[in-house]
Design a protein around this motif. Structure first.
Motif, mmCIF file in Angstrom:
data_model
loop_
_atom_site.group_PDB
_atom_site.id
_atom_site.type_symbol
_atom_site.label_atom_id
_atom_site.label_comp_id
_atom_site.label_asym_id
_atom_site.label_seq_id
_atom_site.Cartn_x
_atom_site.Cartn_y
_atom_site.Cartn_z
ATOM 1 N N HIS A 82 0.813 -1.219 0.000
ATOM 2 C CA HIS A 82 0.000 0.000 0.000
ATOM 3 C C HIS A 82 0.849 1.274 0.000
ATOM 4 C CE1 HIS A 82 -3.576 2.440 1.037
ATOM 5 N NE2 HIS A 82 -2.770 3.097 1.839
ATOM 6 N N TYR A 83 2.058 1.199 0.552
ATOM 7 C CA TYR A 83 2.867 2.409 0.765
ATOM 8 C C TYR A 83 3.971 2.615 -0.261
ATOM 9 C CZ TYR A 83 0.417 2.193 5.170
ATOM 10 O OH TYR A 83 -0.579 2.137 6.123
ATOM 11 N N PHE A 84 4.059 1.753 -1.280
ATOM 12 C CA PHE A 84 5.187 1.831 -2.197
ATOM 13 C C PHE A 84 4.761 1.682 -3.650
ATOM 14 C CE2 PHE A 84 6.813 -0.048 1.750
ATOM 15 C CZ PHE A 84 7.854 0.831 2.047
ATOM 16 N N SER A 85 5.466 2.378 -4.521
ATOM 17 C CA SER A 85 5.361 2.119 -5.960
ATOM 18 C C SER A 85 6.280 0.952 -6.294
ATOM 19 C CB SER A 85 5.794 3.355 -6.746
ATOM 20 O OG SER A 85 7.191 3.581 -6.589
ATOM 21 N N PRO A 86 6.058 0.286 -7.432
ATOM 22 C CA PRO A 86 6.975 -0.790 -7.828
ATOM 23 C C PRO A 86 8.422 -0.315 -7.957
ATOM 24 C CG PRO A 86 4.964 -0.909 -9.128
ATOM 25 C CD PRO A 86 4.890 0.368 -8.340
ATOM 26 N N GLU A 87 8.603 0.912 -8.410
ATOM 27 C CA GLU A 87 9.957 1.449 -8.554
ATOM 28 C C GLU A 87 10.641 1.591 -7.199
ATOM 29 O OE1 GLU A 87 7.530 2.171 -11.990
ATOM 30 O OE2 GLU A 87 7.204 2.792 -9.896
ATOM 31 N N GLU A 88 9.894 2.029 -6.189
ATOM 32 C CA GLU A 88 10.466 2.136 -4.850
ATOM 33 C C GLU A 88 10.829 0.767 -4.292
ATOM 34 O OE1 GLU A 88 8.581 5.914 -2.579
ATOM 35 O OE2 GLU A 88 7.137 4.363 -3.141
ATOM 36 N N LEU A 89 9.954 -0.191 -4.480
ATOM 37 C CA LEU A 89 10.235 -1.547 -4.011
ATOM 38 C C LEU A 89 11.512 -2.081 -4.650
ATOM 39 C CD1 LEU A 89 6.635 -3.059 -4.185
ATOM 40 C CD2 LEU A 89 7.926 -2.562 -2.094
ATOM 41 N N ALA A 90 11.611 -1.940 -5.971
ATOM 42 C CA ALA A 90 12.771 -2.466 -6.684
ATOM 43 C C ALA A 90 14.059 -1.796 -6.234
ATOM 44 C CB ALA A 90 12.583 -2.294 -8.192
ATOM 45 N N SER A 91 14.009 -0.499 -5.991
ATOM 46 C CA SER A 91 15.235 0.213 -5.612
ATOM 47 C C SER A 91 15.807 -0.312 -4.307
ATOM 48 C CB SER A 91 14.963 1.720 -5.505
ATOM 49 O OG SER A 91 14.109 2.006 -4.408
ATOM 50 N N VAL A 92 14.931 -0.686 -3.377
ATOM 51 C CA VAL A 92 15.397 -1.234 -2.095
ATOM 52 C C VAL A 92 15.804 -2.701 -2.249
ATOM 53 C CG1 VAL A 92 14.732 -1.776 0.281
ATOM 54 C CG2 VAL A 92 13.982 0.364 -0.759
ATOM 55 N N LEU A 93 14.990 -3.466 -2.947
ATOM 56 C CA LEU A 93 15.236 -4.911 -3.072
ATOM 57 C C LEU A 93 16.531 -5.222 -3.820
ATOM 58 C CD1 LEU A 93 11.582 -5.978 -3.901
ATOM 59 C CD2 LEU A 93 12.830 -6.593 -1.829
ATOM 60 N N TYR A 94 16.937 -4.340 -4.733
ATOM 61 C CA TYR A 94 18.162 -4.590 -5.497
ATOM 62 C C TYR A 94 19.379 -3.878 -4.925
ATOM 63 C CZ TYR A 94 15.917 -7.338 -9.084
ATOM 64 O OH TYR A 94 15.261 -8.350 -9.750
ATOM 65 N N ALA A 95 19.167 -2.996 -3.962
ATOM 66 C CA ALA A 95 20.297 -2.305 -3.344
ATOM 67 C C ALA A 95 20.816 -3.022 -2.109
ATOM 68 C CB ALA A 95 19.892 -0.874 -2.977
ATOM 69 N N GLN A 96 19.992 -3.939 -1.558
ATOM 70 C CA GLN A 96 20.319 -4.576 -0.290
ATOM 71 C C GLN A 96 20.113 -6.086 -0.385
ATOM 72 O OE1 GLN A 96 21.452 -2.827 2.273
ATOM 73 N NE2 GLN A 96 21.022 -0.773 1.494
ATOM 74 N N PRO A 97 20.809 -6.863 0.452
ATOM 75 C CA PRO A 97 20.465 -8.281 0.572
ATOM 76 C C PRO A 97 19.022 -8.424 1.067
ATOM 77 C CG PRO A 97 22.545 -7.784 1.681
ATOM 78 C CD PRO A 97 21.920 -6.475 1.339
ATOM 79 N N PRO A 98 18.358 -9.549 0.766
ATOM 80 C CA PRO A 98 16.948 -9.685 1.131
ATOM 81 C C PRO A 98 16.631 -9.381 2.594
ATOM 82 C CG PRO A 98 17.523 -11.409 -0.396
ATOM 83 C CD PRO A 98 18.803 -10.683 -0.081
ATOM 84 N N ARG A 99 17.451 -9.863 3.522
ATOM 85 C CA ARG A 99 17.139 -9.622 4.935
ATOM 86 C C ARG A 99 17.133 -8.128 5.257
ATOM 87 N NH1 ARG A 99 16.975 -12.751 9.297
ATOM 88 N NH2 ARG A 99 17.866 -14.507 8.153
ATOM 89 N N ASP A 100 18.148 -7.409 4.770
ATOM 90 C CA ASP A 100 18.211 -5.969 5.018
ATOM 91 C C ASP A 100 17.083 -5.241 4.294
ATOM 92 O OD1 ASP A 100 20.482 -6.415 6.522
ATOM 93 O OD2 ASP A 100 21.861 -5.933 4.886
ATOM 94 N N ALA A 101 16.788 -5.664 3.062
ATOM 95 C CA ALA A 101 15.714 -5.026 2.300
ATOM 96 C C ALA A 101 14.372 -5.177 3.006
ATOM 97 C CB ALA A 101 15.647 -5.622 0.898
ATOM 98 N N VAL A 102 14.102 -6.354 3.536
ATOM 99 C CA VAL A 102 12.847 -6.585 4.263
ATOM 100 C C VAL A 102 12.756 -5.652 5.464
ATOM 101 C CG1 VAL A 102 11.652 -8.244 5.748
ATOM 102 C CG2 VAL A 102 12.452 -8.947 3.492
ATOM 103 N N GLU A 103 13.818 -5.535 6.222
ATOM 104 C CA GLU A 103 13.811 -4.650 7.392
ATOM 105 C C GLU A 103 13.566 -3.197 6.994
ATOM 106 O OE1 GLU A 103 17.303 -5.155 9.720
ATOM 107 O OE2 GLU A 103 16.910 -7.257 10.202
ATOM 108 N N ILE A 104 14.196 -2.769 5.906
ATOM 109 C CA ILE A 104 14.033 -1.386 5.453
ATOM 110 C C ILE A 104 12.597 -1.143 4.991
ATOM 111 C CG2 ILE A 104 14.692 0.246 3.638
ATOM 112 C CD1 ILE A 104 17.524 -1.026 3.784
ATOM 113 N N LEU A 105 12.042 -2.058 4.216
ATOM 114 C CA LEU A 105 10.686 -1.869 3.701
ATOM 115 C C LEU A 105 9.644 -1.891 4.814
ATOM 116 C CD1 LEU A 105 10.858 -4.045 0.460
ATOM 117 C CD2 LEU A 105 10.709 -1.553 0.587
#
Length: 257
Positions: free
Chosen positions: A204-227
């Motif tokens: 609800h709080y993110f565009s696909p572009e925002e999701l991708a920018s975090v998911l590809y900048a960080q390992p999955p565990r860190d990306a999940v925590e950030i999101l």
């Protein structure tokens, strides 16, 4: 030369600002076959215990049927359909009479060792497929606002603030309406691909572009925590339960083949 991939994965679960947790998330490897992975997100509805019992039933059914699944012999779409249909049946049979009727969404993907993948969903929990940071496809919500979007009456941005945004047209446990069967098949995943299943408390709080920018900048565990953390910040004290499962295919060094 052939090049394989390494699986990197993580899950996240947060109560949000709700008094109780009704989301459930599962990401598990096959008990006998390495490289075969099942991911499931279930967002329960129907009172404090009703919704949680519904999402628990989805995960229990998924574990049981995945344990019997035979990669290379069984059809992944068939087992996902069975998870959806069996969960729907049991949720209806175990309705909690003292509360609202229990329901649950489901968003489930199954990847085989050779890299093919199937997914299925019902409700407004989503699956996203990204490749190298670009959205390839996502599931289409079974919701009232999605119908309005399809008709061109509102935009995606307007849907997020629509007063009837939580009305579902299809999910598990409905007594009068069978759950939608909306499968999708990916013939071959490769390094650079990423699958994410999540409940509406996150997307609800993110565009696909925002999701991708975090998911590809960080390992999955860190990306999940950030999101999860950013969803909590953007919710400003009104956030729903959050569940998320991420599976990323990273490249391995090339080897002679």
């Amino acid at each position: 030369m052939t090049q394989g991939f390494r699986l990197a994965a993580a899950t996240g679960l947060h109560k949000g600002d709700r008094p109780y947790q009704q989301d459930q998330v599962l990401l598990m490897s096959h008990p006998r076959v390495p490289g075969c992975v099942l991911g499931v997100v279930a967002d329960g509805m129907g009172g404090r215990s009703g919704g949680r019992k519904a999402s628990d039933q989805v995960l229990m059914t998924a574990r049981q049927l995945f344990g019997r699944y035979q990669p290379g012999k069984d059809d992944p779409e068939v087992v996902l359909r069975q998870i959806l249909e069996d969960s729907h049946t049991v949720i209806k049979l175990t309705a909690v009479s003292s509360e609202q009727e229990p329901h649950s969404t489901i968003a489930a993907f199954l990847m085989n060792p050779k890299g093919d993948c199937a997914w299925i969903h019902a409700g407004d929990s989503r699956i996203y497929h990204f490749h190298d940071g670009e959205l390839v496809k996502r599931t289409r919500d079974h919701s009232y606002v999605q119908v309005l979007i399809d008709r061109g009456q509102i935009t995606e941005a307007e849907a997020n603030i629509h007063p009837q945004g939580n009305i579902l047209l299809g999910c598990l446990g409905m007594k009068t309406t069978p759950p939608p069967i909306d499968p999708y098949y990916i013939p071959k995943l490769a390094h650079g691909d990423l699958l994410m299943a999540c409940s509406d408390g996150l997307w609800h709080y993110f565009s696909p572009e925002e999701l991708a920018s975090v998911l590809y900048a960080q390992p999955p565990r860190d990306a999940v925590e950030i999101l999860v953390g950013e969803a909590r910040r953007r919710a400003r004290g009104t956030g729903d339960n959050i569940s998320i499962a991420v599976l990323k295919l990273d490249p391995l060094p090339a080897t002679p083949g």
